[in-house]
Design a protein around this motif. Structure first.
Motif, PDB file in Angstrom:
ATOM      1  N   LEU C 287       2.943  -1.271 -16.836  1.00  0.00           N
ATOM      2  CA  LEU C 287       3.425  -1.959 -14.717  1.00  0.00           C
ATOM      3  C   LEU C 287       2.161  -1.009 -13.247  1.00  0.00           C
ATOM      4  O   LEU C 287       2.155  -2.019 -12.767  1.00  0.00           O
ATOM      5  N   TYR C 289       0.132   0.246 -14.072  1.00  0.00           N
ATOM      6  CA  TYR C 289      -1.807   0.175 -14.451  1.00  0.00           C
ATOM      7  C   TYR C 289      -1.768  -1.401 -13.603  1.00  0.00           C
ATOM      8  O   TYR C 289      -2.779  -1.435 -12.567  1.00  0.00           O
ATOM      9  N   GLY C 290      -1.177  -2.124 -14.013  1.00  0.00           N
ATOM     10  CA  GLY C 290      -1.252  -3.475 -12.932  1.00  0.00           C
ATOM     11  C   GLY C 290      -0.993  -3.524 -12.058  1.00  0.00           C
ATOM     12  O   GLY C 290      -2.456  -4.735 -11.110  1.00  0.00           O
ATOM     13  N   ALA C 291      -0.568  -2.778 -11.284  1.00  0.00           N
ATOM     14  CA  ALA C 291      -0.036  -3.421  -9.912  1.00  0.00           C
ATOM     15  C   ALA C 291      -0.951  -2.267  -9.067  1.00  0.00           C
ATOM     16  O   ALA C 291      -1.325  -2.473  -8.289  1.00  0.00           O
ATOM     17  N   LEU C 293      -4.203  -1.732 -10.383  1.00  0.00           N
ATOM     18  CA  LEU C 293      -4.960  -2.686 -10.230  1.00  0.00           C
ATOM     19  C   LEU C 293      -5.239  -3.773  -8.981  1.00  0.00           C
ATOM     20  O   LEU C 293      -6.402  -4.055  -7.741  1.00  0.00           O
ATOM     21  N   LEU C 294      -4.089  -4.497  -9.196  1.00  0.00           N
ATOM     22  CA  LEU C 294      -3.947  -5.482  -8.218  1.00  0.00           C
ATOM     23  C   LEU C 294      -3.997  -4.612  -6.626  1.00  0.00           C
ATOM     24  O   LEU C 294      -4.641  -5.747  -5.740  1.00  0.00           O
TER      25      LEU C 294
END
Lengths: 295, 392, 326
Positions: C287, C289-291, C293-294
């Motif tokens: 999570l 990582y995704g955050a 990146l976003l």
């Protein structure tokens, strides 16, 4: 021998329809926004897992769960467009790709928290054992997959050809500025495309879960193969996606049956590369139109 | 914007510094006696999490029990657990951290074969004994360059040999195998192909598939056309359920289906439901504690562990937790006997014999750093949704 | 290179040079040097990716695959044929170059982001081949007991020695890339990035330049792969999957893709984040990582270096840092 061939064909078509539905999901968004939504595969995963939640935890009947999962996933698509994509409307194509990848990672991570890492199963839509036909065994659920896919494709075609909304959505893709000037609410059309695409993905997820089970990290590979089908069929082409999905599914199944089952997963991707290199507009796309697209 | 930029950059820098200082500032606990340390690396997250999770829980449970009983020779036991996230690079770093920062005298884990093989050279170089929970025979061979490495999981060769024994007893010598393309399936496939000729077994079909495959009917259809007397499926995750369902749907249930020991969890029986009736597998005794004959020497230890684990975590035990239990208990026994000296622990482990564990009775030797044999496995069949000992 | 870039270059080199001696006395951080070895290896990849993303404006999802091509070429040739590790390093790089060239020519001839799609598929295919060709690669169970590198008869097994080897390579590569960027090629690349059609009209061979940068990025990834192989001495396909390609992209994004310094900063930071500081997140890591990146893609498209240059240098530093121009 003949019965083997039939068996491979049936399982190839079944999984091919799932790829086709994923590909159609790509196309719906692409048609309106020219964005490639790398989170498409996650919608399939979410659809399956929402249905598991409705049936397993809330004890709802399967039919309610089917539509519940579609609506729930549609809401996820809504949120994705409204709160993330809309903020990035001025971003470069490079940034948009990265943003959809980030969303897919987030969806996968969230699903892991909500459902854990175990696979889940749904009961088949109609009870009963496999139907024996010409020496091949057909699971009734496979017929459901074919039926639901056909229904979705018919509805979408009617929607885009006949309805005002559908035509407006297509207009946005061709030329957003011109569409805006004729009074089409472009933002709403984009929003609608994400919701629609999520719902299609979810439907695929629900129908396939009784056959293949579903767990949190299933989305990426399905998304990739669906993407292969979308490119092979020509980005934006619904019927192209349908045929390409079927071709991919059959190619995989025959490869597993007659050649090497280990390289089965590579078949779809090799076809994708070949399509990109030799016919980038896809089997059913027109090269004229492809030149106009940003992608 | 500039103010924001400055403060954000400052936050990052402070974070970097704090990350470094954190461990220097916090003093280690002051106790009556210097704690004995055991280092552990498990795949608590990532694709191997279903293995690493119960291992971590088991290791922590055992460490707590030891401390409740007053520790090891009066020294409290300090268990340092790191997560390798099922990634070889991270595992390599985690083991180096255990050796350098935590200075542990013995390491338990890693969970999987790939991660273990990625750290073999590290522990060989650093002279710290490692007790792996993974199966590959490469972990302990060649023994000359595996002086500091032990493993508590039975090798695939043992499981395969057990299956072959059973098949021969039943007169099934022409078989088909299907394996998934993970380390688990691939390593077993090598053993099947290697051991089949010398055991008098013919492998008619050798099918492989991906761990995320959604349908195995093509593979099974192909297998059916070769007319084998038995089928073996070797995979992890959902494919083992799909294999059972497809086998049943294709009407192939007249050909007996064997699964790997990875199938040995109640969860799989629930998912596969009625379709799993009659499926056979070779399982470690830890999975089948209640149905073991009463005089069996492992039975008591297994039932104790089963009860402690299930009471505490409210989930059924798995064979993986059993690996962690064996590794931990071996490490604790060594610490108790020789203290926190890596070289002495290594020598002690190598001399350990008749050690009653969850997965068998371990007999280590300078030539054998695994200490198990095929006799430590039981043939099990699925009957009425539960395990039953198979009749020979 | 401008004087400012030279200043940063020498300053960073000095910092990297003394780093091991700074952390060595402290037990709690003594393992940071191990993390820095991997950070150095990954920096080789992210420098190439930064050239591709930041300067040629293309995205590659196959860097992990080129990393794997270099790694497995080294692994296979040294273990099965007993060749000298140093001799086979160029072989891996050459192989990666040829593959990248074959992949890049058709994909980059087309306008837009066909390279992203082609590399996505290609990366997965390489992963499948690594898993399936058991006789060569050892398959998913991996390939163990790969020899270490030797210099003048001594095996390079200590972290310190490897640390200096890897980082020396990083600085050589950085120097090379700066020279490229300040040559005619670099100016042409910037022109492409600003406005491709205009550049084409001026006679800049855009497609050929993009292919060349793509090949360079693949070669650097293959070099990193060789270093990785002889350091870990074990290979399995899991280290070269799509997730790693995404991680490399993230490293470049976080640092700032239009600056080579950004690639370096982002890689070191993300390697520490992934292996040390995010450990507390455990399962939340994906999570996080995704955050990250976003958030970076949405709010910080020029990465952390843009913050630092805005924050600390109010005058001329910004363009030189962020664009690599003099």
């Amino acid at each position: 021998m003949g019965s083997d061939l039939l068996q491979y064909t049936i399982s190839g078509l079944t999984i091919g329809m799932i790829y086709a539905l994923v590909a159609i999901g790509y196309n719906v968004i692409y048609n309106v926004t020219e964005i490639l939504n790398f989170a498409q595969g996650e919608f399939v995963m979410l659809g399956g897992l929402f249905a598991v939640f409705f049936v397993g935890t809330l004890r709802l009947p399967l039919g309610v769960a089917f539509f519940g999962a579609i609506i729930a996933t549609g809401c996820v698509g809504f949120a994705m467009e409204r709160f993330i994509i809309r903020r990035a409307r001025d971003a470069s194509v490079l940034s948009l790709i990265i943003i959809t990848i980030a969303v897919s990672i987030l969806l996968k991570g969230t699903a892991m928290f909500c459902w854990g890492k175990d696979p889940y199963v749904l009961p088949a839509f109609s009870p009963g054992g496999p139907i024996l036909f010409g020496g091949a065994a057909i699971q009734p659920q496979a017929l459901w997959v074919l039926g639901v896919s056909a229904l979705i494709v018919i509805c979408l075609t009617l929607f885009f050809r006949r309805s005002v909304y559908g035509k407006a959505m297509l207009a946005c893709a061709d030329n957003p500025n011109a569409a805006r000037m004729t009074g089409i609410p472009v933002r709403q059309m984009v929003l609608l495309s994400f919701v629609l695409s999520a719902a299609i993905g979810a439907a695929a997820g629900v129908v396939i879960t009784p056959i293949s089970l579903m767990e949190y990290d299933r989305g990426a590979l399905l998304g990739l193969k669906g993407f292969g089908a979308a490119v092979l069929g020509g980005l934006g082409q619904f019927h192209g996606a349908l045929f390409a999905g079927a071709i991919l599914g059959l190619a995989e199944s025959f490869c597993a049956g007659y050649l090497s089952s280990g390289y089965k997963d590579a078949v779809a991707l090799v076809l994708l590369l070949l399509a990109l290199f030799f016919k980038p507009e896809g089997l059913f796309g027109s090269s004229e139109a492809a030149k106009l697209k940003k992608f | 914007m500039r103010g924001l930029g400055k403060s954000l950059a400052l936050v990052v820098l402070v974070g970097v510094l704090l990350g470094g200082l954190w461990n220097i500032v916090i003093p280690s606990q002051v106790g009556a006696a210097e704690p004995y340390k055991i280092g552990a690396v498990f795949s608590i997250t990532g694709v191997g999490s279903f293995l690493g999770e119960p291992e971590k829980k088991t290791a922590e449970m055992i460490a707590e029990e030891v401390n409740k009983k007053g520790g090891i020779n009066g020294h409290p036991l300090e268990l340092v657990v790191y997560d390798d996230e099922s990634d070889t690079t991270k595992c390599n770093l985690a083991v180096k951290k255990l050796i350098k920062k935590d200075e542990v005298p013995v390491i338990v884990g890693p969970t999987r074969s790939g991660e273990t093989l990625a750290v073999v050279s590290v522990v060989e170089e650093a002279h710290v004994p490692l007790i792996s929970c993974a199966t590959s025979y490469k972990i302990v061979t060649p023994i000359e360059s595996r002086q500091w490495v032990f493993k508590v999981a039975a090798s695939d060769a043992h499981v395969v040999a057990k299956l072959f024994d059973y098949m021969k007893a039943k007169g099934w010598t022409k078989i088909a195998i299907m394996t998934d393309s993970t380390g688990y399936g691939a390593s077993a496939r090598e053993e099947f192909l290697r051991l089949a000729p010398e055991s008098g077994i013919t492998i008619l079909a050798d099918e492989r598939f991906g761990p995320q495959d959604t349908d195995l009917t093509p593979q099974l259809t192909k297998i059916r056309s070769t007319q084998p007397q038995a089928i073996v499926n070797w995979s992890v995750g959902p494919t083992q359920i799909i294999a059972v369902k497809n086998w049943r749907d294709l009407g192939m249930d007249s050909i007996p289906l064997f699964q790997s020991h990875g199938f040995g969890s109640k969860k799989n029986l629930e998912l596969a439901g009625k379709a799993a009736e009659g499926v056979m597998l070779a399982l470690a005794r830890v999975n089948v504690g209640p149905i073991l004959p009463d005089g069996q020497p492992q039975k008591k230890a297994i039932l104790d562990y089963t009860k402690a684990y299930e009471d505490r975590f409210k989930e059924p035990i798995s064979s993986f937790g059993g690996h962690a239990s064996d590794a931990m208990n071996l490490a604790i026994a060594a610490l108790q006997a020789v203290g926190p000296d890596p070289a002495k622990i290594r020598d002690y482990l190598e001399k350990t014999t008749k050690f009653v564990g969850m997965h068998g009775i371990f007999n280590f030797s300078p030539q054998d750093h695994n200490g198990l044999s095929k006799d430590d496995l039981e043939m099990v069949v699925v009957k009425n949704g539960d395990w039953a000992l198979a009749t020979w | 290179m401008s004087r400012k870039d030279w200043g940063i270059f020498l300053g960073t080199m000095l910092l990297i040079g003394v780093f091991p001696w700074l952390v060595k006395p402290f037990k709690a951080v003594s393992h940071y040097i191990d993390i820095m070895v991997f950070a150095g290896i990954f920096t080789l990849i992210s420098i190439g990716l930064s050239m591709l993303m930041g300067y040629a404006g293309q995205i590659s999802m196959a860097q992990a695959a080129f990393f794997g091509i270099g790694a497995y070429t080294s692994g296979i040739l040294t273990t099965r044929f007993g060749l000298n590790p140093w001799l086979v390093m160029p072989v891996g790089m050459l192989l990666a170059a040829v593959v990248a060239w074959l992949l890049g020519i058709p994909a980059l001839r087309l306008k837009g982001h066909y390279l992203a799609m082609a590399t996505l598929g290609f990366g997965v295919i390489v992963h499948i081949v690594l898993s399936e060709e058991v006789n060569w690669t050892g398959g998913p169970s991996g390939m163990a007991d790969i020899p270490s590198l030797t210099i003048a008869g001594t095996r390079l097994t200590s972290e310190i020695a490897y640390y200096y080897l890897v980082w020396a390579a990083v600085f050589l590569v950085l120097l090379f890339c700066f020279l490229v960027l300040h040559s005619r090629v670099g100016r042409a690349l910037r022109a492409i990035h600003e406005e491709q059609t205009a550049a084409e009209a001026m006679g800049v061979p855009t497609a050929r330049l993009k292919v060349q940068v793509f090949v360079l990025s693949a070669v650097l990834a293959a070099l990193a792969g060789s270093f990785y192989t002889h350091y870990v001495t074990f290979l399995n396909p899991g280290s070269f999957n799509l997730m790693w390609s995404i991680r490399f992209m993230l490293m470049v994004m976080v640092g700032g893709m239009q600056s080579l310094w950004g690639a370096l900063l982002g890689t070191v930071l993300m390697t520490f984040v992934g292996n040390e500081w995010l450990q507390v997140f455990a399962d939340f890591e994906i999570l996080a990582y995704g955050a990250i990146l976003l958030v970076v893609a949405l709010f910080l498209p020029r990465g952390l270096v843009s913050l630092i240059s805005q924050g600390f240098g109010s005058r001329k530093v910004r363009p030189s840092l962020a664009d690599g121009s003099s």
